[in-house]
Design an enzyme around this catalytic site. Structure first.
Site, mmCIF file in Angstrom:
data_model
loop_
_atom_site.group_PDB
_atom_site.id
_atom_site.type_symbol
_atom_site.label_atom_id
_atom_site.label_comp_id
_atom_site.label_asym_id
_atom_site.label_seq_id
_atom_site.Cartn_x
_atom_site.Cartn_y
_atom_site.Cartn_z
ATOM 1 C CG HIS A 317 -1.933 -1.080 1.239
ATOM 2 N ND1 HIS A 317 -2.333 -1.735 2.389
ATOM 3 C CD2 HIS A 317 -2.645 -1.644 0.233
ATOM 4 C CE1 HIS A 317 -3.249 -2.634 2.087
ATOM 5 N NE2 HIS A 317 -3.451 -2.611 0.791
ATOM 6 C CD1 TRP A 534 5.395 0.457 7.715
ATOM 7 C CD2 TRP A 534 5.924 -0.998 9.302
ATOM 8 N NE1 TRP A 534 6.200 1.106 8.617
ATOM 9 C CE2 TRP A 534 6.528 0.234 9.613
ATOM 10 C CE3 TRP A 534 6.110 -2.064 10.172
ATOM 11 C CZ2 TRP A 534 7.321 0.426 10.740
ATOM 12 C CZ3 TRP A 534 6.897 -1.882 11.307
ATOM 13 C CH2 TRP A 534 7.496 -0.647 11.572
ATOM 14 C CG HIS A 535 0.043 -2.781 4.814
ATOM 15 N ND1 HIS A 535 -0.964 -1.843 4.744
ATOM 16 C CD2 HIS A 535 0.316 -2.927 6.146
ATOM 17 C CE1 HIS A 535 -1.292 -1.439 5.966
ATOM 18 N NE2 HIS A 535 -0.519 -2.080 6.831
ATOM 19 C CB SER A 536 5.674 -6.514 1.848
ATOM 20 O OG SER A 536 6.428 -5.335 2.044
#
Length: 603
Positions: A317, A534-536
């Site tokens: 994101h 932080w949404h890999s």
């Protein structure tokens, strides 16, 4: 208790090895042990144990894990990008037992029904996954639609504190612009609404990570002697026998008594589960000989299975943060802690109720109006019509807040601040992550791909978001101006210039007029400051092999046997949520699949 920093030499063979003790990995280990205490299980985690660390246990100290000095966070550096004006984005990931759930911001947020249905994978629709979403949680909020769980390991609550004046003021502002408050934004179907945020925090104010909620209770209850966990041990690669069945794992111990340890091999009799996250799992596969042949050549294992999709399709994101000044009281924010006026040890000694607060008080899922879509140009209109128009439950952006200064406060005058955080949930851009050499310590070939879509759609979303979030914030009674250094640098004389004020704005002062030059300043600011949420995800996606899939619906890696992947890397499409809930759900679903395949009873 079977938790070690160095695995005893007599422990060499296990039924199941879980390579990576992250969010999903801890769930899988605990559920397998629960299903059959006689099953021998080893979890290998690269980072340290998470027990007894106040910066993890107390939600108020989440900012500690953002600092480059954090020993519980891994920081991946992306390649310099022309789309970010030459910047190299830094992507944090969980680097301790519990993975991201041990270091994240604990915002409770679920994806949309459309998200999971669009995965188009048997057994993974929203209706298929909802039972697992309910199974994992004990929800301490209203549940009029019956979509939440009430007896699971993970507590979801308001924690021990909320800034009530901030919450009500912001919810009123959202309502003024047509996004009114709703009781539950996480029912899988609700959009264009705001809510008083729930958190992965227990009612007594403790972080709800999967190591603490799932794994440690099993390690400590004396009923699961065959469950073992070794920490500070870096996964090198997976081994295969002549039939291409996963047969073991090579890892590097990190013994304090040996500065140059030799690699160690452990044997898996039945199954290996890879759970190193979206940034780690593809690298382990490639070092193990699975992936694009040209990339696998960089390692030392030789080609085991040709899977070109490994490491591609990197998704995230795209996030922007804006800081504001407020008229809040010192006891209504965490700024005293951030600015060093309050010491963590004093807060703990005094049992400060803000310790159980992650500062995220309000969240919203929003879509632009038809007129706003049209204003972003014909290419955006075309993409909107294809991806969003016929899916009214699909938001364009998520917004949340921090009731404190939203970053490093160095150089800022003492005061009470808050931040508005917005991220685009379905970016059109993609990146990749691959190995650059044979060792787990080699710096990966990583391009996050932020803002790289051919038609420039991703950056237009943030142009819209900047104007909308600012309009909302300026309606708040406690708004006292923008922090100019955290906003675009508008040209001299601009009507969009940042302000400082000692009162609430009048109704006729709220709206901001933007010129073409102002838009250019906003776009430049976005390129200079856009970052990860932080949404890999997506680097070992669950899809047919001919569509560059890496795993099938049972999470089995194509081309080999006995090897599973269970983490956010398997997500074939993005979700309109902070990704912790999806990672938790994947962990529960994966455990159920593995329990059935292993012939265990399960619960």
């Amino acid at each position: 208790m079977g938790l070690y920093s160095e695995l005893p030499s007599d422990l060499q063979e296990f039924d199941v090895i879980i390579a990576g003790g992250g969010t999903a990995g801890c769930i899988v280990a605990a559920r397998l042990a629960e299903a059959d205490p006689n099953l021998s299980i080893l979890v290998i985690e690269g980072g340290p144990n998470n027990v007894g660390e106040p910066t993890m246990a107390y939600p108020a100290f989440w900012i500690s894990q953002l600092l480059p000095t954090s020993k519980f966070t891994l920081f991946y550096k992306g390649a310099p990008s022309k789309f970010l004006d030459g910047r190299s984005p830094i992507i944090p990931a969980g680097g301790a037992l519990g993975g991201g759930s041990s270091i994240n911001l604990m915002n409770y947020s679920r994806g949309m029904r459309t998200d999971y249905d669009d995965w188009e994978t048997a057994g993974w629709s929203a209706n298929d996954l909802l039972p697992y979403m309910k199974k994992l949680e004990t929800y301490h909020g209203p549940d009029a639609k019956g979509v939440h769980g009430h007896d699971g390991p993970i507590h979801v609550s308001s924690g021990t504190f909320r800034s009530e004046s901030f919450t009500s003021d912001l919810l009123n502002a959202y309502s003024e612009v047509g996004w009114p408050e709703v009781e539950d934004l996480n029912s899988l179907d609700t959009v264009n609404r705001s809510m008083s945020a729930m958190r992965y925090v227990s009612p007594d104010g403790r972080r709800q990570d999967t190591a603490s909620a799932y794994l440690h209770p099993k390690l400590e209850d004396g009923k699961h002697p065959n469950l073992h966990v070794v920490v500070e041990s870096l996964i090198e690669r997976i081994l295969f026998d002549d039939n291409k069945k996963a047969s073991g794992v090579i890892y590097m111990p990190k013994s304090a008594n040996n500065s140059n340890p030799a690699p160690r091999t452990v044997v898996a009799r039945k199954m290996v589960v890879l759970s190193c996250g979206a940034l780690g799992s593809p690298l382990v596969l490639e070092r193990s000989g699975i992936g694009n042949p040209e990339v696998v050549k960089r390692g030392s294992a030789g080609l085991v299975a040709e899977l070109p999709g490994v490491g591609d399709n990197y998704d995230d994101h795209h996030l922007m943060i804006y800081a504001y000044k407020s008229s809040l009281k010192p006891e209504e924010t965490l700024d005293a802690f951030l600015f060093g006026r309050s010491k963590p040890e004093d807060m703990i000694l005094q049992k400060d109720k803000r310790l159980g607060w992650n500062t995220i008080d309000v969240q919203a899922k929003v879509r632009p109006s038809d007129a706003e879509v049209a204003s972003l140009g014909p290419q955006f209109q075309k993409a909107w019509d294809k991806e969003f128009k016929l899916k009214p439950d699909k938001p364009l952006l998520l917004m949340s807040t921090t009731t404190c200064f939203p970053g490093d406060p160095t150089g800022q005058p003492a005061g009470q601040y808050f931040g508005m955080v917005g991220f685009s949930v379905y970016p059109f851009s993609r990146g990749h992550i691959h190995i650059s050499g044979p060792s787990a310590t080699d710096i990966p070939d990583f391009d996050a791909g932020f803002l790289s879509d051919a038609d420039g759609l991703d950056i237009k979303e943030h142009l819209w978001m900047y104007k909308r979030q600012r309009d909302i914030i300026r309606r708040m009674k406690l708004f006292r101006g923008e922090v100019a250094s955290w906003h675009p640098q508008f040209p001299a004389g601009s009507k969009a210039a940042c302000i400082e004020i000692d009162r609430a704005l009048r109704e006729d002062e709220v709206e901001v007029e933007y010129s073409d030059e102002d838009d250019a300043a906003i776009l430049q600011w976005i390129r200079d400051h856009l970052e990860t949420a932080w949404h890999s995800m997506g680097t070992c996606k669950m899809a047919p092999r001919e569509k560059n899939g890496v795993v099938d619906p049972t999470l089995s890696v194509y081309g080999v046997q006995g090897l599973k992947v269970a983490d956010m890397s398997i997500a074939p499409g993005n979700v309109a949520a902070n990704t912790n809930n999806t990672a938790l759900t994947i962990g529960e679903k994966a455990a159920d699949i593995f329990i059935k395949e292993l012939g265990l009873s399960g619960k």
